[in-house]
Scaffold this motif. Structure first.
Motif, PDB file in Angstrom:
ATOM      1  N   PRO A   1       0.991  -1.212   0.131  1.00  0.00           N
ATOM      2  CA  PRO A   1       0.140  -0.036   0.113  1.00  0.00           C
ATOM      3  C   PRO A   1       0.949   1.175  -0.083  1.00  0.00           C
ATOM      4  O   PRO A   1       2.026   1.216   0.381  1.00  0.00           O
ATOM      5  CB  PRO A   1      -0.706  -0.079   1.424  1.00  0.00           C
ATOM      6  CG  PRO A   1      -0.657  -1.506   1.607  1.00  0.00           C
ATOM      7  CD  PRO A   1       0.556  -2.040   1.132  1.00  0.00           C
ATOM      8  N   GLN A   2       0.481   2.380  -0.484  1.00  0.00           N
ATOM      9  CA  GLN A   2       0.867   3.540  -0.634  1.00  0.00           C
ATOM     10  C   GLN A   2       1.332   4.156   0.573  1.00  0.00           C
ATOM     11  O   GLN A   2       2.576   4.831   0.518  1.00  0.00           O
ATOM     12  CB  GLN A   2       0.386   4.677  -1.401  1.00  0.00           C
ATOM     13  CG  GLN A   2       1.089   5.827  -1.807  1.00  0.00           C
ATOM     14  CD  GLN A   2       2.248   5.636  -2.772  1.00  0.00           C
ATOM     15  OE1 GLN A   2       2.475   4.781  -3.556  1.00  0.00           O
ATOM     16  NE2 GLN A   2       3.311   6.444  -2.143  1.00  0.00           N
ATOM     17  N   PHE A   3       0.464   4.096   1.440  1.00  0.00           N
ATOM     18  CA  PHE A   3       0.876   4.717   2.913  1.00  0.00           C
ATOM     19  C   PHE A   3       2.199   3.885   3.511  1.00  0.00           C
ATOM     20  O   PHE A   3       2.996   4.727   4.193  1.00  0.00           O
ATOM     21  CB  PHE A   3      -0.223   4.622   3.967  1.00  0.00           C
ATOM     22  CG  PHE A   3      -0.604   3.573   4.357  1.00  0.00           C
ATOM     23  CD1 PHE A   3      -0.105   2.967   5.639  1.00  0.00           C
ATOM     24  CD2 PHE A   3      -1.526   2.525   3.799  1.00  0.00           C
ATOM     25  CE1 PHE A   3      -0.356   1.592   6.123  1.00  0.00           C
ATOM     26  CE2 PHE A   3      -1.782   1.423   4.407  1.00  0.00           C
ATOM     27  CZ  PHE A   3      -1.265   0.936   5.560  1.00  0.00           C
ATOM     28  N   VAL A   4       2.209   2.573   3.152  1.00  0.00           N
ATOM     29  CA  VAL A   4       3.501   1.968   3.703  1.00  0.00           C
ATOM     30  C   VAL A   4       4.609   2.516   3.064  1.00  0.00           C
ATOM     31  O   VAL A   4       5.738   2.666   3.685  1.00  0.00           O
ATOM     32  CB  VAL A   4       3.321   0.450   3.666  1.00  0.00           C
ATOM     33  CG1 VAL A   4       4.618  -0.269   3.920  1.00  0.00           C
ATOM     34  CG2 VAL A   4       2.102   0.080   4.307  1.00  0.00           C
ATOM     35  N   LEU A   5       4.731   2.670   1.538  1.00  0.00           N
ATOM     36  CA  LEU A   5       5.874   3.233   0.925  1.00  0.00           C
ATOM     37  C   LEU A   5       6.242   4.423   1.453  1.00  0.00           C
ATOM     38  O   LEU A   5       7.610   4.971   1.315  1.00  0.00           O
ATOM     39  CB  LEU A   5       5.481   3.299  -0.542  1.00  0.00           C
ATOM     40  CG  LEU A   5       5.112   1.787  -0.939  1.00  0.00           C
ATOM     41  CD1 LEU A   5       4.872   2.113  -2.475  1.00  0.00           C
ATOM     42  CD2 LEU A   5       6.541   1.015  -1.125  1.00  0.00           C
ATOM     43  N   ASP A   6       5.150   5.376   1.589  1.00  0.00           N
ATOM     44  CA  ASP A   6       5.483   6.738   2.296  1.00  0.00           C
ATOM     45  C   ASP A   6       6.234   6.891   3.554  1.00  0.00           C
ATOM     46  O   ASP A   6       7.188   7.561   3.760  1.00  0.00           O
ATOM     47  CB  ASP A   6       3.947   7.479   2.348  1.00  0.00           C
ATOM     48  CG  ASP A   6       3.391   8.024   0.900  1.00  0.00           C
ATOM     49  OD1 ASP A   6       4.086   7.704  -0.052  1.00  0.00           O
ATOM     50  OD2 ASP A   6       2.066   8.183   1.034  1.00  0.00           O
ATOM     51  N   GLN A   7       5.900   5.787   4.392  1.00  0.00           N
ATOM     52  CA  GLN A   7       6.356   5.680   5.703  1.00  0.00           C
ATOM     53  C   GLN A   7       7.887   5.228   5.333  1.00  0.00           C
ATOM     54  O   GLN A   7       8.763   5.941   6.432  1.00  0.00           O
ATOM     55  CB  GLN A   7       5.663   4.991   6.679  1.00  0.00           C
ATOM     56  CG  GLN A   7       6.154   4.689   8.291  1.00  0.00           C
ATOM     57  CD  GLN A   7       5.972   5.982   8.616  1.00  0.00           C
ATOM     58  OE1 GLN A   7       5.050   6.854   8.549  1.00  0.00           O
ATOM     59  NE2 GLN A   7       6.748   6.355   9.609  1.00  0.00           N
ATOM     60  N   ILE A   8       8.021   4.392   4.862  1.00  0.00           N
ATOM     61  CA  ILE A   8       9.543   3.853   4.558  1.00  0.00           C
ATOM     62  C   ILE A   8      10.257   4.927   3.751  1.00  0.00           C
ATOM     63  O   ILE A   8      11.565   5.095   4.516  1.00  0.00           O
ATOM     64  CB  ILE A   8       9.371   2.599   3.491  1.00  0.00           C
ATOM     65  CG1 ILE A   8       8.790   1.550   4.270  1.00  0.00           C
ATOM     66  CG2 ILE A   8      10.847   2.157   3.172  1.00  0.00           C
ATOM     67  CD1 ILE A   8       8.721   0.334   3.271  1.00  0.00           C
ATOM     68  N   ALA A   9       9.911   5.700   2.917  1.00  0.00           N
ATOM     69  CA  ALA A   9      10.758   6.962   2.203  1.00  0.00           C
ATOM     70  C   ALA A   9      10.974   7.861   3.616  1.00  0.00           C
ATOM     71  O   ALA A   9      12.057   8.427   3.753  1.00  0.00           O
ATOM     72  CB  ALA A   9       9.760   7.568   0.980  1.00  0.00           C
ATOM     73  N   LYS A  10       9.967   8.328   4.289  1.00  0.00           N
ATOM     74  CA  LYS A  10      10.136   9.250   5.301  1.00  0.00           C
ATOM     75  C   LYS A  10      11.182   8.743   6.374  1.00  0.00           C
ATOM     76  O   LYS A  10      12.239   9.550   6.786  1.00  0.00           O
ATOM     77  CB  LYS A  10       8.813   9.504   6.161  1.00  0.00           C
ATOM     78  CG  LYS A  10       8.970  10.551   7.165  1.00  0.00           C
ATOM     79  CD  LYS A  10       7.820  10.838   8.208  1.00  0.00           C
ATOM     80  CE  LYS A  10       7.870  11.568   9.163  1.00  0.00           C
ATOM     81  NZ  LYS A  10       6.645  11.920   9.879  1.00  0.00           N
ATOM     82  N   ALA A  11      10.851   7.449   6.516  1.00  0.00           N
ATOM     83  CA  ALA A  11      12.291   6.753   7.539  1.00  0.00           C
ATOM     84  C   ALA A  11      13.475   6.821   7.078  1.00  0.00           C
ATOM     85  O   ALA A  11      14.291   7.287   7.808  1.00  0.00           O
ATOM     86  CB  ALA A  11      11.773   5.530   8.098  1.00  0.00           C
ATOM     87  N   ALA A  12      13.663   6.709   5.809  1.00  0.00           N
ATOM     88  CA  ALA A  12      14.953   6.878   4.892  1.00  0.00           C
ATOM     89  C   ALA A  12      15.455   8.285   5.168  1.00  0.00           C
ATOM     90  O   ALA A  12      16.562   8.501   5.350  1.00  0.00           O
ATOM     91  CB  ALA A  12      14.789   6.082   3.707  1.00  0.00           C
ATOM     92  N   GLU A  13      14.749   9.190   4.848  1.00  0.00           N
ATOM     93  CA  GLU A  13      15.145  10.650   4.864  1.00  0.00           C
ATOM     94  C   GLU A  13      15.472  10.971   6.386  1.00  0.00           C
ATOM     95  O   GLU A  13      16.512  11.643   6.580  1.00  0.00           O
ATOM     96  CB  GLU A  13      13.870  11.549   4.587  1.00  0.00           C
ATOM     97  CG  GLU A  13      13.733  11.496   3.084  1.00  0.00           C
ATOM     98  CD  GLU A  13      12.189  12.305   2.799  1.00  0.00           C
ATOM     99  OE1 GLU A  13      11.630  13.168   3.535  1.00  0.00           O
ATOM    100  OE2 GLU A  13      11.741  12.210   1.615  1.00  0.00           O
ATOM    101  N   GLU A  14      14.777  10.467   7.336  1.00  0.00           N
ATOM    102  CA  GLU A  14      15.309  10.822   8.849  1.00  0.00           C
ATOM    103  C   GLU A  14      16.552  10.103   9.064  1.00  0.00           C
ATOM    104  O   GLU A  14      17.348  10.771   9.452  1.00  0.00           O
ATOM    105  CB  GLU A  14      14.138  10.411   9.763  1.00  0.00           C
ATOM    106  CG  GLU A  14      12.835  11.073   9.674  1.00  0.00           C
ATOM    107  CD  GLU A  14      11.703  10.704  10.709  1.00  0.00           C
ATOM    108  OE1 GLU A  14      11.783   9.359  11.108  1.00  0.00           O
ATOM    109  OE2 GLU A  14      10.710  11.277  10.868  1.00  0.00           O
ATOM    110  N   ASP A  15      16.704   9.060   8.745  1.00  0.00           N
ATOM    111  CA  ASP A  15      17.954   8.070   8.706  1.00  0.00           C
ATOM    112  C   ASP A  15      19.114   9.002   8.078  1.00  0.00           C
ATOM    113  O   ASP A  15      20.148   9.251   8.774  1.00  0.00           O
ATOM    114  CB  ASP A  15      17.768   6.773   8.342  1.00  0.00           C
ATOM    115  CG  ASP A  15      17.291   5.901   9.320  1.00  0.00           C
ATOM    116  OD1 ASP A  15      16.847   6.331  10.281  1.00  0.00           O
ATOM    117  OD2 ASP A  15      16.507   4.759   8.794  1.00  0.00           O
ATOM    118  N   ALA A  16      18.943   9.364   6.768  1.00  0.00           N
ATOM    119  CA  ALA A  16      19.997  10.328   6.192  1.00  0.00           C
ATOM    120  C   ALA A  16      20.307  11.414   6.816  1.00  0.00           C
ATOM    121  O   ALA A  16      21.467  11.864   6.988  1.00  0.00           O
ATOM    122  CB  ALA A  16      19.500  10.354   4.789  1.00  0.00           C
ATOM    123  N   ALA A  17      19.361  12.293   7.329  1.00  0.00           N
ATOM    124  CA  ALA A  17      19.495  13.543   8.084  1.00  0.00           C
ATOM    125  C   ALA A  17      20.212  13.358   9.292  1.00  0.00           C
ATOM    126  O   ALA A  17      21.331  14.198   9.797  1.00  0.00           O
ATOM    127  CB  ALA A  17      18.009  14.202   8.322  1.00  0.00           C
TER     128      ALA A  17
END
Length: 186
Positions: A147-163
């Motif tokens: 589902p798209q909301f899961v993909l959005d959450q994975i992307a947000k977590a990746a951005e936070e990890d990179a920051a």
């Protein structure tokens, strides 16, 4: 009855057992009343079959047709049970798991209330209870659409990890020079 109690109390006085016959009579009457109340309040059991017009549920007694158990001194065991209503259990185990935990394997079968034949094989070891049956639900095969909301959450977590990684790198580049305030030991 009261006359008998008073006579008993009077005879007790003659022999020096009591000083007040009315107190003894009252005490005995009280004790008899308590015993009678307990007898009346006791449950009334009926061991016969329920009457035909009764709404009581009749409990079916299921005979045990086979109950073979073998326990060895080393902790291994085998169990075979069969009941009159078609339940069959076969199980064996041994202390082969971590910390001498019992590892079990076996199978059981019965007829479900809807008439379906149920047959389950199982293993219980350090990985938990693992049943196998055609009647158990099965998870959908992967890959399935995420589902798209899961993909959005994975992307947000990746951005936070990179920051967080960038912030950690920036703080490690700013290494302070040693302090000049150090003195030699005295």
């Amino acid at each position: 009855m009261t006359a008998v109690l008073k006579e008993t109390a009077r005879s007790s006085i003659q022999y020096g057992y009591a000083q007040n016959s009315d107190k003894i009579c009252s005490s005995i009457q009280f004790i008899l009343a308590v015993v009678a109340a307990v007898a009346v309040a006791a449950p009334q059991y009926s061991y016969g079959p329920p009457p035909e017009d009764s709404s009581e549920e009749v409990i079916e007694v299921v005979p045990i047709l086979r109950d073979d158990r073998v326990h060895e001194e080393d902790g291994t065991y085998n169990l075979d049970v069969e009941t009159g209503n078609g339940i069959i259990l076969t199980q064996s185990g041994s202390p082969g798991g971590p910390d001498d935990a019992i590892v079990k394997a076996g199978e059981y079968s019965y007829t479900a209330p809807d008439g379906t034949e149920v047959h389950v094989r199982f293993v219980a070891d350090e990985n938990g209870y693992q049943p196998q049956s055609d009647l158990l639900p099965v998870a959908p095969e992967f890959p399935h659409e995420i589902p798209q909301f899961v993909l959005d959450q994975i992307a947000k977590a990746a951005e936070e990890d990179a920051a967080a990684a960038r912030a950690a790198d920036a703080s490690s580049e700013e290494v302070a020079a040693p302090s000049r305030l150090y003195h030699s030991p005295q």
